[in-house]
Design a protein around this motif. Sequence first.
Motif, PDB file in Angstrom:
ATOM      1  N   LEU A 123       0.835  -1.203   0.000  1.00  0.00           N
ATOM      2  CA  LEU A 123       0.000   0.000   0.000  1.00  0.00           C
ATOM      3  C   LEU A 123       0.873   1.259   0.000  1.00  0.00           C
ATOM      4  O   LEU A 123       1.967   1.270   0.551  1.00  0.00           O
ATOM      5  CB  LEU A 123      -0.896   0.004   1.242  1.00  0.00           C
ATOM      6  CG  LEU A 123      -2.175   0.833   1.166  1.00  0.00           C
ATOM      7  CD1 LEU A 123      -3.149   0.243   0.160  1.00  0.00           C
ATOM      8  CD2 LEU A 123      -2.833   0.908   2.536  1.00  0.00           C
ATOM      9  N   GLU A 167      -8.126   3.354  -7.809  1.00  0.00           N
ATOM     10  CA  GLU A 167      -7.571   2.510  -6.749  1.00  0.00           C
ATOM     11  C   GLU A 167      -8.357   2.809  -5.482  1.00  0.00           C
ATOM     12  O   GLU A 167      -8.415   3.962  -5.031  1.00  0.00           O
ATOM     13  CB  GLU A 167      -6.091   2.825  -6.542  1.00  0.00           C
ATOM     14  CG  GLU A 167      -5.407   1.988  -5.481  1.00  0.00           C
ATOM     15  CD  GLU A 167      -4.969   0.625  -5.979  1.00  0.00           C
ATOM     16  OE1 GLU A 167      -5.702   0.044  -6.818  1.00  0.00           O
ATOM     17  OE2 GLU A 167      -3.914   0.150  -5.541  1.00  0.00           O
ATOM     18  N   ARG A 168      -8.995   1.778  -4.924  1.00  0.00           N
ATOM     19  CA  ARG A 168      -9.856   1.971  -3.762  1.00  0.00           C
ATOM     20  C   ARG A 168      -9.108   1.611  -2.489  1.00  0.00           C
ATOM     21  O   ARG A 168      -8.487   0.553  -2.396  1.00  0.00           O
ATOM     22  CB  ARG A 168     -11.099   1.093  -3.913  1.00  0.00           C
ATOM     23  CG  ARG A 168     -12.189   1.392  -2.907  1.00  0.00           C
ATOM     24  CD  ARG A 168     -13.375   0.491  -3.125  1.00  0.00           C
ATOM     25  NE  ARG A 168     -14.479   0.830  -2.250  1.00  0.00           N
ATOM     26  CZ  ARG A 168     -15.513   0.043  -2.018  1.00  0.00           C
ATOM     27  NH1 ARG A 168     -15.588  -1.142  -2.601  1.00  0.00           N
ATOM     28  NH2 ARG A 168     -16.482   0.408  -1.205  1.00  0.00           N
ATOM     29  N   PHE A 169      -9.173   2.483  -1.511  1.00  0.00           N
ATOM     30  CA  PHE A 169      -8.551   2.252  -0.213  1.00  0.00           C
ATOM     31  C   PHE A 169      -9.653   2.047   0.828  1.00  0.00           C
ATOM     32  O   PHE A 169     -10.593   2.850   0.889  1.00  0.00           O
ATOM     33  CB  PHE A 169      -7.677   3.434   0.197  1.00  0.00           C
ATOM     34  CG  PHE A 169      -6.498   3.650  -0.706  1.00  0.00           C
ATOM     35  CD1 PHE A 169      -5.263   3.077  -0.430  1.00  0.00           C
ATOM     36  CD2 PHE A 169      -6.617   4.438  -1.849  1.00  0.00           C
ATOM     37  CE1 PHE A 169      -4.180   3.284  -1.264  1.00  0.00           C
ATOM     38  CE2 PHE A 169      -5.539   4.647  -2.690  1.00  0.00           C
ATOM     39  CZ  PHE A 169      -4.316   4.058  -2.393  1.00  0.00           C
ATOM     40  N   ASN A 210      -6.053  -2.148  -0.032  1.00  0.00           N
ATOM     41  CA  ASN A 210      -6.790  -1.851  -1.267  1.00  0.00           C
ATOM     42  C   ASN A 210      -7.413  -3.120  -1.829  1.00  0.00           C
ATOM     43  O   ASN A 210      -7.858  -3.153  -2.969  1.00  0.00           O
ATOM     44  CB  ASN A 210      -5.883  -1.189  -2.311  1.00  0.00           C
ATOM     45  CG  ASN A 210      -4.645  -2.010  -2.627  1.00  0.00           C
ATOM     46  OD1 ASN A 210      -4.450  -3.102  -2.095  1.00  0.00           O
ATOM     47  ND2 ASN A 210      -3.802  -1.503  -3.501  1.00  0.00           N
TER      48      ASN A 210
END
Length: 297
Positions: free
Chosen positions: A103, A267-269, A148
């Motif tokens: 990450l 990009e999903r966190f 993620n």
Amino acid sequence: MAQLNLHHLRLFRAVARDGTLTGAARTLNLSQSALSTQLRTLETTLGHDLFERRGRGLALTEAGRIALDHAEAIFRTADDLAATLAQAPGSRRVLRLGALSTLSRNFQIGFVASLVGRDDVELVLRSGTQADLLRGLQAMALDIVLTNLVPARDAASPYLVQALSEQPVSLVGPPRPDHAARSLAEILATEALILPTPESALRAAFDALVDRLGIVPRIAAEADDMAMLRLLARAYAGFAVLPPVVVKDELAAGLLVEHARLDGITERFVAVTLRRRFPNPLVAELLNRAHITEPLG
């Protein structure tokens, strides 16, 4: 089954950690024979041998490894309960945060920024694989996990997942005189590229994009770590496919330029926690601050 004796379980854990009866007995200030007797009692209670002799030491059996995992979880839970109930206004609190090793470090630091430097807070930051981090979360060795990779959830899932941010993804590289003149397709067709490794969701989305455009990319490097993608971009190894937040300092300094936005790729966190009777109040504080409705960057 007879009632489990936690004192015996604590002795078992000491022997498992030391690997010998002699060393554990010395640490526990017990005679070796007394320790051996209490271990046999525990084995009788559980109905399984927990150790097998290996040379001069002791090795855990399969049942022993399972028992140790549960013992560690039990005592971590007890420590967590005692620490939580003992907290008083003004006391120092600990937040144990795990982050996926790949990450973005910039994202991690941004997430905990409000706690950094506070006299009443100690931060314990760990990184690892998704599987290791989720095990640590369930064992209460971690309070929260940043990732993620959204863990699979169903009716039986113990995880609480909160979206923190959905970052745009761009082609980032060194400044060029023709920066504004070239299209995304031209850049993808002519520049050497630094890409996430094929098993990542980000790479899968990128591969679908170049396939739609009919482009065979020229790959200079691949990395599964956002920090390594950042270093490769800084070394001008090619144009990197990554969220701009990963290289925000380089972009601000003009060392790198965002040449094109990859529309439709993000990009999903997320933050992963567990529902707990005595939650760490620092977790709620961070999640409330990090409730983001628009992408960063």
